[in-house]
Scaffold this motif. Structure first.
Motif, PDB file in Angstrom:
ATOM      1  N   GLU A   1       0.837  -1.211   0.000  1.00 55.86           N
ATOM      2  CA  GLU A   1       0.000   0.000   0.000  1.00 55.86           C
ATOM      3  C   GLU A   1       0.871   1.260   0.000  1.00 55.86           C
ATOM      4  O   GLU A   1       0.640   2.206  -0.751  1.00 55.86           O
TER       5      GLU A   1
ATOM      6  N   ALA B   1      -6.314   2.793  -0.373  1.00 56.05           N
ATOM      7  CA  ALA B   1      -7.009   1.506  -0.234  1.00 56.05           C
ATOM      8  C   ALA B   1      -6.308   0.633   0.792  1.00 56.05           C
ATOM      9  O   ALA B   1      -5.107   0.752   1.020  1.00 56.05           O
TER      10      ALA B   1
ATOM     11  N   THR C   1      -1.494   4.319  -2.091  1.00 57.48           N
ATOM     12  CA  THR C   1      -2.950   4.229  -2.228  1.00 57.48           C
ATOM     13  C   THR C   1      -3.636   4.366  -0.871  1.00 57.48           C
ATOM     14  O   THR C   1      -3.100   3.911   0.140  1.00 57.48           O
TER      15      THR C   1
ATOM     16  N   ILE D   1      -5.270  -3.111   1.411  1.00 55.11           N
ATOM     17  CA  ILE D   1      -5.135  -4.341   0.631  1.00 55.11           C
ATOM     18  C   ILE D   1      -4.881  -5.505   1.583  1.00 55.11           C
ATOM     19  O   ILE D   1      -3.907  -5.494   2.343  1.00 55.11           O
TER      20      ILE D   1
ATOM     21  N   CYS E   1      -8.209   3.683  -6.579  1.00 53.00           N
ATOM     22  CA  CYS E   1      -8.509   4.363  -5.318  1.00 53.00           C
ATOM     23  C   CYS E   1      -7.579   5.560  -5.116  1.00 53.00           C
ATOM     24  O   CYS E   1      -7.969   6.574  -4.539  1.00 53.00           O
ATOM     25  N   LYS E   2      -6.341   5.407  -5.574  1.00 45.58           N
ATOM     26  CA  LYS E   2      -5.393   6.521  -5.462  1.00 45.58           C
ATOM     27  C   LYS E   2      -5.905   7.724  -6.255  1.00 45.58           C
ATOM     28  O   LYS E   2      -5.799   8.867  -5.802  1.00 45.58           O
TER      29      LYS E   2
ATOM     30  N   ALA F   1      -6.345  -0.767  -6.483  1.00 44.96           N
ATOM     31  CA  ALA F   1      -5.744   0.132  -5.491  1.00 44.96           C
ATOM     32  C   ALA F   1      -5.317   1.451  -6.144  1.00 44.96           C
ATOM     33  O   ALA F   1      -5.425   2.523  -5.534  1.00 44.96           O
TER      34      ALA F   1
END
Lengths: 463, 463
Positions: A92, A99, A97, A101, A403-404, A400
């Motif tokens: 991550e 997100a 990100t 994970i 999401c970034k 991910a």
């Protein structure tokens, strides 16, 4: 910002005690398997010469939501499980990100993958029925290893028909199987009529899964006290693999988390079916309607994204029952890739039905991208994944990175189905820039489609 | 009769926060290292050109019983640890022993062994010191892999001099190291004066650890911003490996158990030193005087059981400081075995001192017995062990069978230091009946002893 642990292991007290039967929560079942001779829905009696009885019961059971895991199987699960639910904090951070994970790591046993979960069950039921031996086929070798481990434990004989080119290219994988006491027979062999027939026509035949299945089924049906075992595709395998998702669900509860997206690579469908099972159940029951499920396949063998949803054989030898599934045709020849476990023309009928009904998304990824993902993953998370699993990693990274862009703090779960210790030839190709991303043309696919039998889909046969 | 779980994993909250420095509890320290030029006890300043500073401090620290594990290292330990403490219920049942057999399983990371515990620490301290790169040597390849993983994590350059015959015989092991971004140079190479010198004299030289050490040290001392790392033998490596025993001790506390016997295989001594550390500490402090500690070595390389306790070089190139240890002589040529990690002529000075003072027992086992033990172990416990670890398994089985005779319910702990996925050639030899158990004759040993320098042991130099 680290909130919870890197790895969550369940204690034995927290272990699931039942498998979860996803079919019990599906509003519509997949179309019935058909007998290849009569084209009628197959019965338990039709299957008894091939599989052991309890496995057949499980295969046909669409009503019991939970099925007790026998104590003897639980005791072995406790030896090599739990598999950890891991938070990929370092990945991550490297991606930048927001997100979260998570991955369930199924590679921490000697077979190197989730396959052992079903192998243990199938070996146990075979032993319980008083069988003396089992036959199976193996391509890349993980299923053969898993079943050899399970048979060594229960002191059952095992004959593994291993695709000849694989046995020759992977002598060490063959040695692992033999180390657990199984007999490995490179296929095609002269030990069966099926093998001799193929060798008479093509003396230099390097083998195929279809041929190995034919040989294994011939030996199991002609040897007293023997039955045949399959490591993916079928409903009972999906049932056994539900242990993956069930453990993950319990761990998420402990962490007070729940995934927004669940991802698995898809060959025959067993690891994907395993990781999604209880989460999909909640979605189908309306408890978690927003969860997304993603199947990831290689561009070279795109059964979901480019295949047809029709009746087809499970093997190239056309000996199995007919199954309605997404298929490229049993005669489809996938271009060379390093993900042997995903080189299957068809797809689990359960996964196929869920995809057809819009409950699962699918994507096909090229080799270069999935090995790039593996490189980043291995350097941040210290694990060398199997090429098959790299597909799930790459899809998780894609989500991910989305999401970034959007700033969304989604929770992503993927199944890290296995390790790549016996796949170093693949990694060498990648590191030396020798990977080839061959995408089949429509004409390539048509050649496969031409091998699909013309069986009408009988809507009346749906339960 | 099953009492506790098969596997005990610590949670992050239960993790050790310090390494345990066994030297702080030793009444007498091992003899000081001597500078090979002056024959005077070596100082921190002497070592600063070779190792990074914090590692040198740890090497010379005999007084602090506990040393804080830096947060950055703890965070990586949490990614791939804890390693489970496993109860071998199935092996016990197969043996019919009243003994309780436990093993600490260090193979559940991509390096395949405990080596990562020290690699992470050494890479971290190198990064913290602002170094740009590291050199090391590797024989079988586990240390090279571990250090490559650690350097990938900390984004440090790494040059691994890999014994040429090993690099050629194990291309996949080499590929794993390269996959983590390290440069692998088969040794002897033309990249160093040491390598060129050896090749000029012996153009067909297949390499040796001694030669690889010479090359690695030459590059580290001649490249700005580089230092050298070693994976065993030295005191700071023992310190880092104490995490193994510390985790085991905490898990035993949770289970309300304590081992009567602690067993480890012994090559350079790092996994043995790691597993015994906190238990030996209790014994040395008089809290657990009855505990037995057993070092297990191969009959082919019997440094403890047949070696001399004298000053010797750590490498065949005679570049290292002189260490008083049990040694067969740096020129000793062990007969062929499949346990590359145990083919070392010397032994950790700490382990040597404890053995010399009667705190550790030692035994040498033949290849056939240790692979027989591995076969039984893998089929009952589902794990394929490294050939090195097989020595510990075989010794544990010997002790368990003694309990079967006497009826004693002893608690046995051994360290399962690694997995055998890259050692299948060894297992193939075993399965095909091609193992050779060559035991060195006294004349063979004498040839090694003849290479030991004649350095008097200076009792005054003892602290």
């Amino acid at each position: 910002m680290k909130q919870g642990p890197y790895r969550t292991y369940l204690t034995e007290k927290e272990f699931p005690r039942t498998w979860y039967n996803l079919k019990a929560d599906m509003k519509e079942q997949h179309d019935p398997f058909l007998h290849p001779g009569t084209l009628q829905p197959i019965t338990a009696a039709d299957l008894e010469g091939v599989f052991c009885k309890e496995v057949i019961e499980q295969e046909l059971n669409c009503s019991d939501r939970y099925i007790d895991i026998p104590e003897e199987i639980l005791e072995i699960y406790k030896v090599y499980r739990p598999s950890p639910l891991c938070r990929a904090y370092n990945l991550e951070q490297e991606l930048g990100t927001p997100a979260k994970i998570y991955y369930k790591f199924e590679g921490l046993n000697t077979s190197g993958s989730h396959k052992l979960n079903s192998a243990v069950a199938q070996a146990y039921y075979s032993k319980k029925q008083g069988l003396s031996g089992i036959t199976t086929e193996t391509g890349a070798g993980q299923w053969g290893t898993a079943l050899a481990m399970a048979c060594a434990f229960f002191k059952l004989d095992l004959k593994v028909f291993m695709v000849k080119v694989s046995a020759e290219q992977k002598p060490y994988r063959k040695a692992v199987i033999e180390n657990f006491g199984a007999e490995v027979i490179p296929s095609p062999s002269t030990t069966t009529a099926a093998g001799r027939g193929i060798l008479a026509e093509y003396p230099e035949h390097v083998g195929s899964l279809g041929c190995a299945i034919s040989e294994a089924m011939e030996v199991s049906t002609s040897t007293p006290g023997y039955r045949y075992c399959l490591g993916s595709v079928l409903d009972h395998v999906m049932l056994h693999q539900s242990i993956i998702g069930e453990e993950a669900l319990i761990a998420f509860d402990m962490l007070d988390e729940y995934p927004d997206i669940v991802i698995g690579c898809a060959g025959g469908g067993s690891n994907l079916g395993g990781i999604i099972a209880p989460f999909m159940g909640k979605t189908l029951r309306g408890e978690k309607p927003e969860t997304r499920f993603i199947a990831v396949e290689p561009t070279s063998c795109p059964s979901l994204t480019r295949g047809k949803y029709v009746y087809d054989f499970g093997d190239t030898g056309k000996m199995t029952p007919l199954m309605r599934m997404y298929t490229l045709g049993s005669g489809y020849q996938p271009v060379a890739t390093h993900s042997g476990g995903l080189r299957y023309h068809g797809m689990s009928p359960i996964i196929s039905k869920l995809y057809h009904d819009g409950h699962i998304e699918a994507m096909a990824l090229p080799q270069q991208e999935i090995f790039d993902a593996a490189k980043l993953f291995s350097r941040t998370e210290t694990i060398l994944p199997a090429p098959e699993s790299n597909h799930a990693i790459a899809a998780a990274i894609r989500e991910a990175l989305k999401c970034k862009e959007t700033g969304e703090e989604k929770t992503i779960l993927f199944n890290l189905s296995g390790t790549g210790y016996f796949d170093m030839a693949a990694y060498m190709s990648y590191n030396e820039g020798r990977l080839v991303d061959a995408v089949p043309t429509d004409a390539d696919l048509q050649k496969g489609f031409d091998t699909i039998p013309n069986i009408p889909v009988n809507a009346e046969a749906l339960k």
